[in-house]
Design an enzyme around this catalytic site. Sequence first.
Site, mmCIF file in Angstrom:
data_model
loop_
_atom_site.group_PDB
_atom_site.id
_atom_site.type_symbol
_atom_site.label_atom_id
_atom_site.label_comp_id
_atom_site.label_asym_id
_atom_site.label_seq_id
_atom_site.Cartn_x
_atom_site.Cartn_y
_atom_site.Cartn_z
ATOM 1 N N ALA A 162 0.851 -1.187 0.000
ATOM 2 C CA ALA A 162 0.000 0.000 0.000
ATOM 3 C C ALA A 162 0.888 1.238 0.000
ATOM 4 C CB ALA A 162 -0.895 0.002 1.235
ATOM 5 N N ASP A 163 0.456 2.276 -0.699
ATOM 6 C CA ASP A 163 1.196 3.534 -0.635
ATOM 7 C C ASP A 163 0.524 4.447 0.385
ATOM 8 O OD1 ASP A 163 -1.031 4.714 -1.903
ATOM 9 O OD2 ASP A 163 -0.088 4.652 -3.880
ATOM 10 N N SER A 164 1.046 5.643 0.543
ATOM 11 C CA SER A 164 0.516 6.532 1.587
ATOM 12 C C SER A 164 -0.935 6.931 1.310
ATOM 13 C CB SER A 164 1.396 7.771 1.741
ATOM 14 O OG SER A 164 1.516 8.451 0.513
ATOM 15 N N ASP A 183 -3.184 5.030 -0.232
ATOM 16 C CA ASP A 183 -3.958 3.838 0.153
ATOM 17 C C ASP A 183 -4.165 3.812 1.664
ATOM 18 O OD1 ASP A 183 -4.099 2.746 -2.461
ATOM 19 O OD2 ASP A 183 -2.167 1.737 -2.213
#
Length: 76
Positions: free
Chosen positions: A34-36, A38
């Site tokens: 997951a990225d920030s 997400d």
Amino acid sequence: MLFEKVVKIIGEQLGLDDVSNIEATTSLMNDLEADSLDAVEIIMAIEDEFGVEIPDEEAEKFKNIGDIVKYVEANQ
């Protein structure tokens, strides 16, 4: 049961077909990639679902799914 609901939200937010391998020790960023953005969307969805407010400084402390579940349990 709370854990399963949190996992379901995470799966929906990340578009995961299979969430059976997600455990309390699973990391959003490292294990689920997951990225920030997400992460922010997941936190917002959890806040909506459980009626809790998770301040940014608390969310930044979460290392894994178990941390999120513990926070929700303690603040519901």
